[in-house]
Enzyme design. Structure first.
Site, PDB file in Angstrom:
ATOM      1  CB  SER A  82      -5.023   5.944   4.786  1.00 47.24           C
ATOM      2  OG  SER A  82      -3.721   5.978   4.266  1.00 47.24           O
ATOM      3  CG  ASP A 106      -2.503   8.688  -3.119  1.00 39.96           C
ATOM      4  OD1 ASP A 106      -1.573   7.899  -2.906  1.00 39.96           O
ATOM      5  OD2 ASP A 106      -3.571   8.686  -2.470  1.00 39.96           O
ATOM      6  CG  HIS A 114      -4.092   6.212  -0.185  1.00 39.40           C
ATOM      7  ND1 HIS A 114      -3.301   7.327  -0.065  1.00 39.40           N
ATOM      8  CD2 HIS A 114      -4.343   5.792   1.076  1.00 39.40           C
ATOM      9  CE1 HIS A 114      -3.078   7.578   1.216  1.00 39.40           C
ATOM     10  NE2 HIS A 114      -3.694   6.651   1.930  1.00 39.40           N
TER      11      HIS A 114
END
Length: 354
Positions: free
Chosen positions: A119, A330, A333
């Site tokens: 990702s 998070d 990312h």
């Protein structure tokens, strides 16, 4: 909440990348000449983040790029501070050229660009599609997610396609009902979707995060229930490098490898961080393995080394602005617009030789 859970919620999403391009081959990676641009010899890997308010962000994610997935769209998810959008990466001995989306599309007219990875690869893929779309906002585009493992963005006017193939390990994997996920560390036998005029490979984070599905390793016919994950990563990356050397014709294609993007989970959680850090950083785990594996390849490889950039950008993560509420933070990312746009600016400089 585990990192795996976020991946299930964002199947479009996930950290080492490689590019294969129909252009004159790039210089071979050597330990003493890593991440140097073949033409201008610029070391893009070492530098600092500086405020460039007039020119950054390169696009407005709220209006210019409507297809950013929820997990990367920090503004729409309620992030109030916006200084993180205004930073430009400044290498110490040069400048990163301004991205020109029209020139990029003209250069790769009729070509296929394929990202293969996790990702973080998706982060960079979506950034590139945004940067190209804003360059030609009136040009038609198509965006399809054919499966949870394949997403495609294309510009019919230029016959250019930009694809992301979700493959977090690069080596072969199988699911066993009793044992869980088995990584075949010495096997790449089913990667027929690895094709394109540009291939962008990425792998790192999935080797080290944990989830509900246990991961075990296989070498030949031997199953290893317990194995050092860094050693497994080295073996898997070496298997990938051997596949590139055996299957890629360097007279027709060139390879770029995106290095490891730093995460900030653990002691330095990213919540509430609003500006980059400065100064030197310790060597990041796995970087020496990447360096050694690439330096032993016979094919030409360009290492797109983004580790220091990302180590300094503790402010650039979605943090609690993933759209999942404050129960999840998070720090792996990256917000879009944001740090991945710089990766694509460097990509532009390398591929177009500007």
């Amino acid at each position: 909440m585990t990192f795996d859970f976020l991946l299930h919620l964002l199947p479009q999403t996930f950290v080492v990348l490689l590019w294969i391009v129909v252009t004159p081959s790039l210089y071979h990676v050597h330990v003493n000449a890593i991440q140097k641009n073949q033409l201008n010899r610029c070391d893009f890997s070492n530098g600092k983040w500086v405020v460039d308010d007039p020119h950054y962000p390169l696009y407005d994610p709220s209006s210019d790029c409507p297809f950013i997935v929820q997990g990367f769209d920090c503004l729409r998810n309620g992030r109030i501070d916006q200084d993180y959008l205004k930073y430009r990466w400044k290498p110490f001995d040069c400048d990163v050229p301004r991205f020109d989306g029209v020139k990029f599309l003209e250069k790769y007219r009729g070509k296929k660009i394929t990202f293969v990875g996790d990702s973080i690869s998706d982060n960079m893929w979506q950034s590139l599609t945004c940067m190209l779309h804003i360059a030609l906002p009136k040009s038609n585009y198509t965006l399809t997610r054919k499966t949870k493992h394949l997403s495609m963005f294309s510009f019919p006017e230029y016959e250019v396609s930009i694809t992301w193939v979700k493959d977090g390990y690069l080596v072969d994997t199988v699911r066993d009902k009793k044992k869980g996920r088995i990584l075949k560390l010495d096997s790449i036998g089913s990667k027929k979707s690895w094709n394109g005029d540009v291939l962008i490979f990425n792998t790192y984070h999935w080797w080290f995060h944990t989830g509900k599905i246990p991961t075990i390793f296989q070498l030949g016919n031997e199953i290893k229930e317990s194995m050092d994950k860094m050693e497994a990563f080295k073996i898997g990356l070496t298997t990938w490098s051997n596949w590139i050397d055996s299957n890629i014709d360097p007279s027709k294609t060139s390879v770029i490898f995106q290095g490891i993007a730093a995460a900030h989970a653990g002691e330095n959680y990213c919540m509430g961080k609003t500006e980059p850090e400065e100064g030197r950083k310790p060597s990041y785990p796995g970087v020496e393995i990447v360096k050694n594996v690439l330096s032993n390849m016979k094919n030409d490889v360009y290492w797109l080394d983004i580790t220091l950039q990302t180590q300094l950008r503790i402010d650039g993560h979605p943090s609690i602005y993933t759209g999942l509420g404050t129960c999840y933070e998070d720090c792996s990312h990256w917000c879009l617009a944001g740090a991945p746009d710089t990766w694509n600016e460097i990509l532009y400089a390398v591929l177009l030789g500007v």
